[in-house]
Design a protein around this motif. Structure first.
Motif, PDB file in Angstrom:
ATOM      1  N   ASN A 147       1.967  -3.979  -2.893  1.00 20.37           N
ATOM      2  CA  ASN A 147       2.086  -3.383  -1.577  1.00 20.37           C
ATOM      3  C   ASN A 147       1.901  -1.963  -1.539  1.00 20.37           C
ATOM      4  O   ASN A 147       2.904  -1.323  -1.600  1.00 20.37           O
ATOM      5  CB  ASN A 147       3.107  -3.965  -0.696  1.00 20.37           C
ATOM      6  CG  ASN A 147       2.972  -3.863   0.814  1.00 20.37           C
ATOM      7  OD1 ASN A 147       1.932  -3.458   1.306  1.00 20.37           O
ATOM      8  ND2 ASN A 147       4.028  -4.136   1.533  1.00 20.37           N
ATOM      9  N   ILE A 148       0.810  -1.446  -0.862  1.00 22.48           N
ATOM     10  CA  ILE A 148       0.772   0.181  -0.955  1.00 22.48           C
ATOM     11  C   ILE A 148       0.596   0.336   0.471  1.00 22.48           C
ATOM     12  O   ILE A 148      -0.251  -0.328   1.127  1.00 22.48           O
ATOM     13  CB  ILE A 148      -0.672   0.507  -1.657  1.00 22.48           C
ATOM     14  CG1 ILE A 148      -0.550   0.126  -3.118  1.00 22.48           C
ATOM     15  CG2 ILE A 148      -0.708   2.217  -1.471  1.00 22.48           C
ATOM     16  CD1 ILE A 148      -1.988   0.501  -3.983  1.00 22.48           C
ATOM     17  N   PRO A 149       1.446   1.138   0.955  1.00 19.40           N
ATOM     18  CA  PRO A 149       1.401   1.694   2.580  1.00 19.40           C
ATOM     19  C   PRO A 149       0.181   2.433   2.803  1.00 19.40           C
ATOM     20  O   PRO A 149      -0.561   3.187   1.901  1.00 19.40           O
ATOM     21  CB  PRO A 149       2.560   2.405   2.577  1.00 19.40           C
ATOM     22  CG  PRO A 149       2.787   2.888   1.251  1.00 19.40           C
ATOM     23  CD  PRO A 149       2.348   2.093   0.246  1.00 19.40           C
ATOM     24  N   ASP A 150      -0.510   2.170   4.049  1.00 18.65           N
ATOM     25  CA  ASP A 150      -1.556   2.872   4.341  1.00 18.65           C
ATOM     26  C   ASP A 150      -1.228   4.285   4.710  1.00 18.65           C
ATOM     27  O   ASP A 150      -0.060   4.772   4.986  1.00 18.65           O
ATOM     28  CB  ASP A 150      -2.294   2.130   5.519  1.00 18.65           C
ATOM     29  CG  ASP A 150      -2.529   0.758   5.238  1.00 18.65           C
ATOM     30  OD1 ASP A 150      -3.116   0.618   4.349  1.00 18.65           O
ATOM     31  OD2 ASP A 150      -2.671   0.066   6.302  1.00 18.65           O
ATOM     32  N   ASP A 151      -2.358   5.096   4.398  1.00 18.99           N
ATOM     33  CA  ASP A 151      -2.011   6.813   4.777  1.00 18.99           C
ATOM     34  C   ASP A 151      -1.804   6.856   6.354  1.00 18.99           C
ATOM     35  O   ASP A 151      -0.899   7.708   6.719  1.00 18.99           O
ATOM     36  CB  ASP A 151      -3.190   7.471   4.396  1.00 18.99           C
ATOM     37  CG  ASP A 151      -3.502   7.517   2.977  1.00 18.99           C
ATOM     38  OD1 ASP A 151      -2.335   7.315   2.444  1.00 18.99           O
ATOM     39  OD2 ASP A 151      -4.727   7.862   2.587  1.00 18.99           O
TER      40      ASP A 151
ATOM     41  N   LYS B  99      -0.273   4.838   8.667  1.00 18.87           N
ATOM     42  CA  LYS B  99       0.871   4.461   8.879  1.00 18.87           C
ATOM     43  C   LYS B  99       2.119   5.582   8.449  1.00 18.87           C
ATOM     44  O   LYS B  99       2.962   5.820   9.001  1.00 18.87           O
ATOM     45  CB  LYS B  99       1.452   3.080   8.175  1.00 18.87           C
ATOM     46  CG  LYS B  99       0.785   2.031   8.995  1.00 18.87           C
ATOM     47  CD  LYS B  99       1.054   0.557   8.122  1.00 18.87           C
ATOM     48  CE  LYS B  99       0.430  -0.619   8.792  1.00 18.87           C
ATOM     49  NZ  LYS B  99       0.873  -1.867   8.136  1.00 18.87           N
ATOM     50  N   LYS B 100       1.986   5.956   7.103  1.00 24.06           N
ATOM     51  CA  LYS B 100       2.695   7.110   6.651  1.00 24.06           C
ATOM     52  C   LYS B 100       2.616   8.260   7.763  1.00 24.06           C
ATOM     53  O   LYS B 100       3.604   8.957   7.686  1.00 24.06           O
ATOM     54  CB  LYS B 100       2.228   7.489   5.265  1.00 24.06           C
ATOM     55  CG  LYS B 100       3.270   8.517   4.558  1.00 24.06           C
ATOM     56  CD  LYS B 100       2.755   8.493   3.145  1.00 24.06           C
ATOM     57  CE  LYS B 100       3.566   9.333   2.082  1.00 24.06           C
ATOM     58  NZ  LYS B 100       3.427   9.477   1.016  1.00 24.06           N
ATOM     59  N   LYS B 101       1.464   8.732   8.013  1.00 25.17           N
ATOM     60  CA  LYS B 101       1.627   9.908   8.813  1.00 25.17           C
ATOM     61  C   LYS B 101       2.043   9.559  10.069  1.00 25.17           C
ATOM     62  O   LYS B 101       2.545  10.623  10.591  1.00 25.17           O
ATOM     63  CB  LYS B 101      -0.207  10.298   9.224  1.00 25.17           C
ATOM     64  CG  LYS B 101      -0.731  10.782   7.763  1.00 25.17           C
ATOM     65  CD  LYS B 101      -2.421  11.067   8.187  1.00 25.17           C
ATOM     66  CE  LYS B 101      -3.020  11.606   7.043  1.00 25.17           C
ATOM     67  NZ  LYS B 101      -4.216  12.125   7.262  1.00 25.17           N
ATOM     68  N   ASP B 102       1.803   8.426  10.737  1.00 23.57           N
ATOM     69  CA  ASP B 102       2.457   8.188  11.824  1.00 23.57           C
ATOM     70  C   ASP B 102       4.070   8.192  11.825  1.00 23.57           C
ATOM     71  O   ASP B 102       4.902   8.753  12.813  1.00 23.57           O
ATOM     72  CB  ASP B 102       2.180   6.759  12.416  1.00 23.57           C
ATOM     73  CG  ASP B 102       0.726   6.644  13.112  1.00 23.57           C
ATOM     74  OD1 ASP B 102       0.199   7.879  13.395  1.00 23.57           O
ATOM     75  OD2 ASP B 102       0.156   5.546  12.922  1.00 23.57           O
ATOM     76  N   GLU B 103       4.481   7.572  10.590  1.00 23.75           N
ATOM     77  CA  GLU B 103       6.017   7.586  10.219  1.00 23.75           C
ATOM     78  C   GLU B 103       6.575   9.058  10.352  1.00 23.75           C
ATOM     79  O   GLU B 103       7.633   9.527  10.760  1.00 23.75           O
ATOM     80  CB  GLU B 103       6.373   6.955   9.046  1.00 23.75           C
ATOM     81  CG  GLU B 103       6.160   5.413   9.167  1.00 23.75           C
ATOM     82  CD  GLU B 103       6.333   4.605   8.087  1.00 23.75           C
ATOM     83  OE1 GLU B 103       6.798   5.270   7.116  1.00 23.75           O
ATOM     84  OE2 GLU B 103       6.218   3.548   8.001  1.00 23.75           O
TER      85      GLU B 103
END
Length: 135
Positions: free
Chosen positions: A119-123, A125-129
């Protein structure tokens, strides 16, 4: 010279003067009746104009409301057509076994024998976090 004297004038009472007095009374009565008719006609005309103008304004507001509603419903119709098109595409895709297998793997983390899932997080989602972090 500043004193005025009253003049006593008596009217002649003959047939001609009586006839003229009757004509003047009839003329005055006709003038009075004409004035009354004109007043009544004027009131009716003003009431009619008011009724027509108020109806025109009311209909204009109703027309504007209906046009606004039409625009709103046309937008809703366009959205529903897009949704229908998307759902039809989805139905076609769901009839494909390969698409169902891919969907099951990505959504429900199912795997085939010997397959490992990472499971690799999406870019995105990471930017939004990162944006949501407050100090």
């Amino acid at each position: 010279m500043g004193v005025r004297k009253e003049k006593n004038i008596t009217s002649m009472e003959n047939a001609y003067t009586k006839q003229q007095m009757v004509k003047e009374k009839v003329k005055a009565r006709r003038k009075k009746l004409l004035f009354r008719r004109l007043v009544v006609f004027g009131i009716i005309a003003v009431a009619s104009v008011y009724l027509l103008v108020s109806t025109l304004i009311s209909r204009n507001h109703q027309l504007e409301a209906k046009q606004a509603e039409k625009v709103k419903l046309e937008k809703k119709l366009a959205d529903l057509k897009k949704k229908k098109s998307y759902l039809q595409d989805e139905v076609v895709k769901l009839n494909d076994d390969n698409y169902i297998a891919k969907l099951a793997r990505s959504e429900y983390f199912l795997s085939e024998k010997g397959e490992i899932i990472f499971n690799i997080p999406d870019d995105k989602k990471k930017k939004d976090e990162d944006k949501d972090v407050s100090y």
